[in-house]
Design a protein around this motif. Structure first.
Motif, short mmCIF file in Angstrom:
data_model
loop_
_atom_site.label_atom_id
_atom_site.label_comp_id
_atom_site.label_asym_id
_atom_site.label_seq_id
_atom_site.Cartn_x
_atom_site.Cartn_y
_atom_site.Cartn_z
N VAL A 104 0.85 -1.18 0.00
CA VAL A 104 0.00 0.00 0.00
C VAL A 104 0.89 1.25 0.00
CG1 VAL A 104 -1.74 1.32 1.28
CG2 VAL A 104 -1.82 -1.19 1.29
N SER A 105 0.73 2.08 -1.02
CA SER A 105 1.39 3.38 -1.04
C SER A 105 0.35 4.41 -0.67
CB SER A 105 1.94 3.66 -2.44
OG SER A 105 2.39 5.00 -2.51
N SER A 106 0.62 5.16 0.38
CA SER A 106 -0.43 5.97 1.00
C SER A 106 0.07 7.40 1.21
CB SER A 106 -0.73 5.32 2.36
OG SER A 106 -1.96 5.70 2.83
N PRO A 107 -0.80 8.40 1.05
CA PRO A 107 -0.37 9.76 1.40
C PRO A 107 -0.07 9.81 2.91
CG PRO A 107 -2.47 9.78 0.21
CD PRO A 107 -2.19 8.36 0.58
N PRO A 108 0.79 10.77 3.33
CA PRO A 108 1.05 10.89 4.77
C PRO A 108 -0.23 11.20 5.55
CG PRO A 108 2.00 12.75 3.53
CD PRO A 108 1.53 11.76 2.53
N GLY A 109 -0.47 10.44 6.61
CA GLY A 109 -1.61 10.71 7.48
C GLY A 109 -2.96 10.32 6.90
#
Lengths: 219, 219, 219, 219, 219, 219
Positions: C53-58
């Motif tokens: 999973v590549s996720s934006p910060p927060g």
């Protein structure tokens, strides 16, 4: 350096009982290694003569050399010459050291196989837990003075380690420090009873006057 | 400051049951202390009114003053005025506080005697475990507003602490936050059952439409 | 990305048995995640295919998307696109993943509800324990190559995690690495016996000549 | 300790010219202080005898004592006994030291008034820039061996400092190290010319054979 | 919050002249932000009323709201609600704030376009320099009390910033602190002359007797 | 790997002009190296194809191999296989690379001789400035994909570096990203004028309605 002077084993045993915080106080608040030195598992308290290893960063060859110079009761102290978190030490080296009676390891670097080390009950205080392998390419030195986690440690100095961290006591001061620690423990025992009964430190230590003199006010 | 207003003990008890993560969410994601505040041993969950100590760096004298102002159920909160890892607190102070019913300690500095503190079951959340001794030379303040690990804490505010860290709830909001937390827990309980049975969050929370609208594609 | 190639489960099982330190060595000292990735509780050793999973910060929205793409035995790997310690993951998400057979989580960020996760026996290796909540506002990607704690991880790569940390093995190399690890374990077993009997590494590994050639001297 | 042995000023001057990186290499890669020791402004290169101060954390009293023991050309070295970032030193102390010919300050703690220090051209290498005030409450020691930023420094040892950091040379080795550094500089000068003309290090240092023997392949 | 009380501009101007270290001392060693707050370029000294922004991590929307509430001479203070290094602020926002007379920015997070900000002479004190973009998705608050780099800052408080870091002075104390700082500067000026002439601090401050009483010995 | 595909030099030149923050935004906020990567001196902006070096910790031998594979305009990218701050690179290597037209160095480790590098105008972005020497004992790889400061970099990818840090652009995306950056710059130029004239971002970007919809209130 093959031969080093070692402290009295009875003194080491006593220092292990008193523990790091008491020993550090008893010798005048010196000798404490940096706070990043943490045990890989909790509940151990050891003290013994340091066999020191000065090692290039990322190179654990000298630990094998040290393994032939240790005696029962020793504690291995490993300090890289440049800051390093690599995993210098694992279960095979621990097996070897344990076979020769070494009590544990203090290392200003990384350690690995920590689950096995815990099973073996071989305690380690380290800067990091990290599996990164090291090489065997360069010489270092065994049983020379080292700087380990912000303290100077000489071969034969007593290293005391427990859940509070690690403290070094000069070999020649060890007996004197053990006595001071014993007195401190006795004194604390009495205070502990009074404090446990609800008496206040303010009264036991007679702080009220001094604090009032400095201007403490209650509102 | 001798007298502070304290929150309802029943509310504190409830907040301890809900725990840090739930309380933090229930009050709108505020009040969380910095992530470096860790328990010295795991498995405890406490909540209670803060008795605050503002202390010079490396000076623990004011903790003794605080010890005469605590009441059963309180939690001591210690914040140095400058960043410090020294070991302000050990087993003697814990014995005294425990004798007066204090539940635990939150300290933005170091703590020592951690093996004994665990035996005594006196929980501490701290920035460091470090045996470095402190002095008794300067005044500080007790029961004043402090900044502790990046959060403002007032005397009497509720401090909630568990294995996830530490959260502060304003005293005047405590009852309201406890209610919101209770609703959240009830809501989560139902979702937990559905998720445990294999139903997907995507369906329970109806995320599919929103994500599709933002352009989510499956390949 | 719905469908990914997964490694042989038997190979994964073997890699979990060998553990991180051995696997890291067996594949030539590559693939080790940064040393700050620590287990939330000790004693677990797992290995399985990465669902990434590549996720934006927060923002933890994409973990919900991933939850519908996992298969039994998978390990979820979450990497924010910018450094972040927020608590992306808690007991509800763990309940959902556990219901679908996921073995555990590797997250280059924070995690919360750690007491419950331990009770559930759902292991997590994370950069931080932190209750800070995340939002659900932006898209990310599931099952794309990610950089997690200083290593590149592709969906379907084998992630191995234990008390020493986390290591990634390319899916296509997994069988070969497992064989190399098995050979290494066998070799070490024999050495362990010799070392346990007191024989020195200096002799077993024939270091004396090499060290003498480099100029090692005993005093 | 009033009187200390000092190294030859000409040797110090030479070491300042060679700089930290060359001196560190010339003495066998030892003596380098931790990388967090940074100059408060760039472009200075100094070397001189250490006047050492061991100071309690947050207490700068002993620097005033040291100020009466310095001689022209000295470099003050301040090491707190416990990790500390407080601003021990500012422009008044610098004015005093500069009046007595001190070249600069090495401090394993904080410094303040840095804009004024730059105007005065009084260079400082420190762990932090921080205005936090210190107290004058406890004794420390002047001209005793100290541990400063992970290196042992004795009074009278030569401290070399430039934009690369700080290195210590034992007083008794200073002349020998200066000679080795001079040779190294001469050697490097010739290599610099060849490299500047486009010749490759691979050829100058004859690396091709060694690398080929280790298995280097070009694709 | 549209309207805030602001301090006397003349007082702010004076505080900027005295600088952070002096102001911090003059108000009793309080109000200093964490040492990680560093200027993006050196040589600036400013002081002015804080317009505060409390912002979600990685979301800079509220800075645009703040831009319509600023007045000439203000200093913008931005504090994320959770630890964050993202680049909240760049040259476009600086252009806007500078057009409205804002003196500079204090941000407990990252900043970008630093080369342009330096050209524009728009000073920033930040936790990091980092180009990572932020989103505009969630509400925060403008002109509310915030915790910024370990200090509480209220809207209208005076923020003082120079090469030594950042200090906050309560609005209602600003005039009094400026007077105390002026006295301190005058006092220091006289001492600076005596120290520059070679007189020792030991004599000027009459430390000899106190140190002798504590047991200081010269050897 | 001797031969790598390189991007169009005109595209690189354009990307250097736009700078890190703009390029990072123009390619969708990806590719930014960790914030600890800082220039050793300020004011440079470069972009060019990466020649990559994967190196053992504390071993700089492979940089010499890379030096024979570089072409004018290249940027050297060095990534140790384990976290390391040692000074891999100094003025001799810089002289060699500069003679062959290399623009600068990106290194996820330490660098030394920084005063000379600045004089030579050879820019470096590094994790640390540290004189600690490295050895030449083990092979690594040149022109292979590396992980450098939390980003994957392939040989021939464009590295953009300025005072804001370092960003990587895939070689095959470089032209497209340069175009997007050009559009972004044009758009920003117009906004900069409006903002400089005092117009508010709230109006230019039409934020008022969106914020009102989310519940923003003015008091």
């Amino acid at each position: 350096m093959r031969e080093i002077a070692r402290p009295d084993p009875a003194v080491c045993k006593a220092l292990a009982t008193y523990g790091v915080a008491t020993v550090h106080e008893a010798q005048g608040r010196i000798g404490l290694l940096a706070s990043y030195m943490r045990p890989i598992y909790s509940g151990k308290s050891i003290a013994g003569p340091a066999v020191t290893v000065s090692s290039p960063p990322g190179d654990n060859w000298m630990i094998h050399v040290a393994a032939e110079l240790v005696k029962p009761g020793d504690i291995l102290v490993v300090a890289p010459t440049s800051s390093c978190e690599d995993g210098y030490f694992g279960d095979l080296l621990a097996t070897s050291l344990q076979a020769h009676g070494v009590q544990g390891l203090i290392i200003d670097a990384g350690v690995r196989d920590v689950a096995t080390l815990k099973q073996m009950d071989f305690p380690v205080w380290s800067k990091a837990i990290y599996a990164q392998g090291t090489i065997k390419a360069s010489l270092g030195s065994v049983n020379v003075p080292v700087i380990c986690a912000a303290q100077a440690i000489n071969p034969g100095d007593v290293v005391v380690a427990d859940d509070d961290g690690v403290c070094v006591v000069r070999r020649e001061d060890a007996a004197k420090v053990a006595e001071a620690a014993a007195r401190r423990v006795a004194l604390e025992e009495e205070k502990r009873k009074r404090l446990a009964s609800g008496e206040l430190g303010m009264d036991i230590y007679k702080f009220r006057e001094k604090l009032a003199a400095l201007g403490l006010e209650y509102k």
